[in-house]
Design a protein around this motif. Structure first.
Motif, mmCIF file in Angstrom:
data_model
loop_
_atom_site.group_PDB
_atom_site.id
_atom_site.type_symbol
_atom_site.label_atom_id
_atom_site.label_comp_id
_atom_site.label_asym_id
_atom_site.label_seq_id
_atom_site.Cartn_x
_atom_site.Cartn_y
_atom_site.Cartn_z
ATOM 1 N N PRO A 1 0.823 -1.211 0.000
ATOM 2 C CA PRO A 1 0.000 0.000 0.000
ATOM 3 C C PRO A 1 0.860 1.265 0.000
ATOM 4 C CG PRO A 1 -0.638 -1.492 1.786
ATOM 5 C CD PRO A 1 0.603 -2.047 1.179
ATOM 6 N N ASN A 2 0.277 2.350 -0.447
ATOM 7 C CA ASN A 2 0.941 3.645 -0.401
ATOM 8 C C ASN A 2 1.357 3.978 1.021
ATOM 9 O OD1 ASN A 2 1.668 5.543 -2.303
ATOM 10 N ND2 ASN A 2 -0.441 5.694 -3.027
ATOM 11 N N GLY A 3 2.544 4.551 1.158
ATOM 12 C CA GLY A 3 2.997 4.986 2.471
ATOM 13 C C GLY A 3 3.600 3.875 3.314
ATOM 14 N N SER A 4 3.835 2.703 2.725
ATOM 15 C CA SER A 4 4.360 1.598 3.535
ATOM 16 C C SER A 4 5.883 1.643 3.693
ATOM 17 C CB SER A 4 3.909 0.253 2.959
ATOM 18 O OG SER A 4 4.207 0.154 1.604
ATOM 19 N N ASP B 1 12.116 2.045 -8.689
ATOM 20 C CA ASP B 1 11.048 2.444 -7.779
ATOM 21 C C ASP B 1 9.873 3.005 -8.555
ATOM 22 O OD1 ASP B 1 9.449 3.178 -5.689
ATOM 23 O OD2 ASP B 1 10.705 4.849 -5.042
ATOM 24 N N GLU B 2 8.825 2.227 -8.653
ATOM 25 C CA GLU B 2 7.607 2.648 -9.362
ATOM 26 C C GLU B 2 7.932 3.333 -10.673
ATOM 27 O OE1 GLU B 2 4.450 4.521 -7.234
ATOM 28 O OE2 GLU B 2 4.974 3.425 -5.428
ATOM 29 N N THR B 3 8.875 2.718 -11.367
ATOM 30 C CA THR B 3 9.314 3.291 -12.624
ATOM 31 C C THR B 3 8.225 3.132 -13.684
ATOM 32 O OG1 THR B 3 11.150 3.365 -14.174
ATOM 33 C CG2 THR B 3 10.568 1.205 -13.321
HETATM 34 MG MG MG Z 1 3.992 6.202 -2.543
#
Ligand code: MG
Ligand code: ADP
Ligand code: MG
Length: 251
Positions: free
Chosen positions: A37-40, A172-174
């Motif tokens: 999840p976002n922010g993990s 990273d989330e490329t």
């Molecule tokens: Mg994020």
């Protein structure tokens, strides 16, 4: 290749703890994906490995081929073989792509105690790599990422990676904000650079990327820890059911 043990990280400026005991071992030649999840704390993990300012490691270790990463300056980490591809590649107006790449490659060679490449030798290598990756050499003449489409920026990133010949690549989330074709490009680039001596850590929100980059191992990160590790089927489970089931299982 990469061994992270019980890594705890907080923000330097505030008492905010972000990583709470990350354990992760990536073998040589393996491709691991991290979802969550976002922010993990996924980006924080990659920043801390790359040596970005603003974070304090309060406990634990991170080693690249046995060498203590946390003890090195960012450029020493790069020289040791670490490569971090960012979610949003920077544009550098006024600096030609070719100049940028050559400067980066030669800085790395220097840090490794190797001789710098001459302009001619560099040109040969970069043309060869561009050809292998099916990248238009025209892109080399333009300023770094300026006016590049999303897909071109990704191609350029893969070319940077190919030129620096890293041992451990972190993406990273490329794939964020990419259309399917551009995502496929990233995947093709990674697959072309996969080898026994090179490992990848692919941070992604999308199972779709993992259809093209078949990972050996998938990890789920939440609240600063890796809470589940499995095979590619774990990414499918997340795609179908979201994170709720896994989160409630581990409480
Ligand atoms: Mg994020
Ligand atoms: P992810 O990449 O998994 O979405 P991040 O590593 O970006 O997660 O962030 C983890 C948590 O740490 C979030 O709550 C985020 O807001 C916080 N965080 C990270 N960096 C900073 C920062 N420099 N200042 C304040 N909060 C931060
Ligand atoms: Mg992130």
């Amino acid at each position: 290749m990469l061994e992270i043990r019980n890594l705890h990280v907080k923000l330097q400026e505030e008492d905010k703890v972000i990583l709470r005991g990350v354990d992760l071992t990536v073998g040589a030649g393996e491709v691991h994906a991290i979802m969550g999840p976002n922010g993990s704390g996924k980006s924080t993990l990659s920043y801390v490995l790359a040596g970005r300012d603003g974070y304090e490691v309060t406990e634990g270790s991170a080693r690249l081929e046995g060498k203590d990463l946390l003890d090195m300056e960012p450029e020493e980490r790069a020289a040791a073989g670490l490569f971090l591809a960012f979610q949003y590649p920077v544009e550098i107006p006024g600096v030609g792509n070719m100049t940028f790449l050559r400067t980066a490659v030669n800085a790395q060679r220097k840090a490794r105690g190797e001789a710098e490449l001459s302009a001619g030798d560099f040109l040969k290598v970069v043309r060869e790599k561009a050809r292998t990756l099916k990248i238009d050499a025209e892109m080399l003449k333009r300023p770094v990422n300026v006016g590049f489409s999303g897909g071109e920026k990704k191609r350029n990133e893969i070319l940077q990676m190919a030129m620096l010949e890293p041992r451990m690549c972190i993406l990273d989330e490329t794939d964020s904000g990419l259309d399917v074709d551009a995502m496929k490009l990233v995947a093709d680039g990674v697959n072309a650079l996969r080898s026994d001596g090179r490992s990848f850590l692919v941070i992604t929100h999308y199972q779709r990327l993992l259809d093209h980059i078949r990972p050996d191992v998938v990890h789920i990160m939440a609240a600063g820890r890796i809470i589940r590790t499995g095979g590619p089927e774990l990414a499918l489970e997340v795609e179908n059911n979201g994170y709720a089931d896994i989160l409630s299982e581990v409480g």
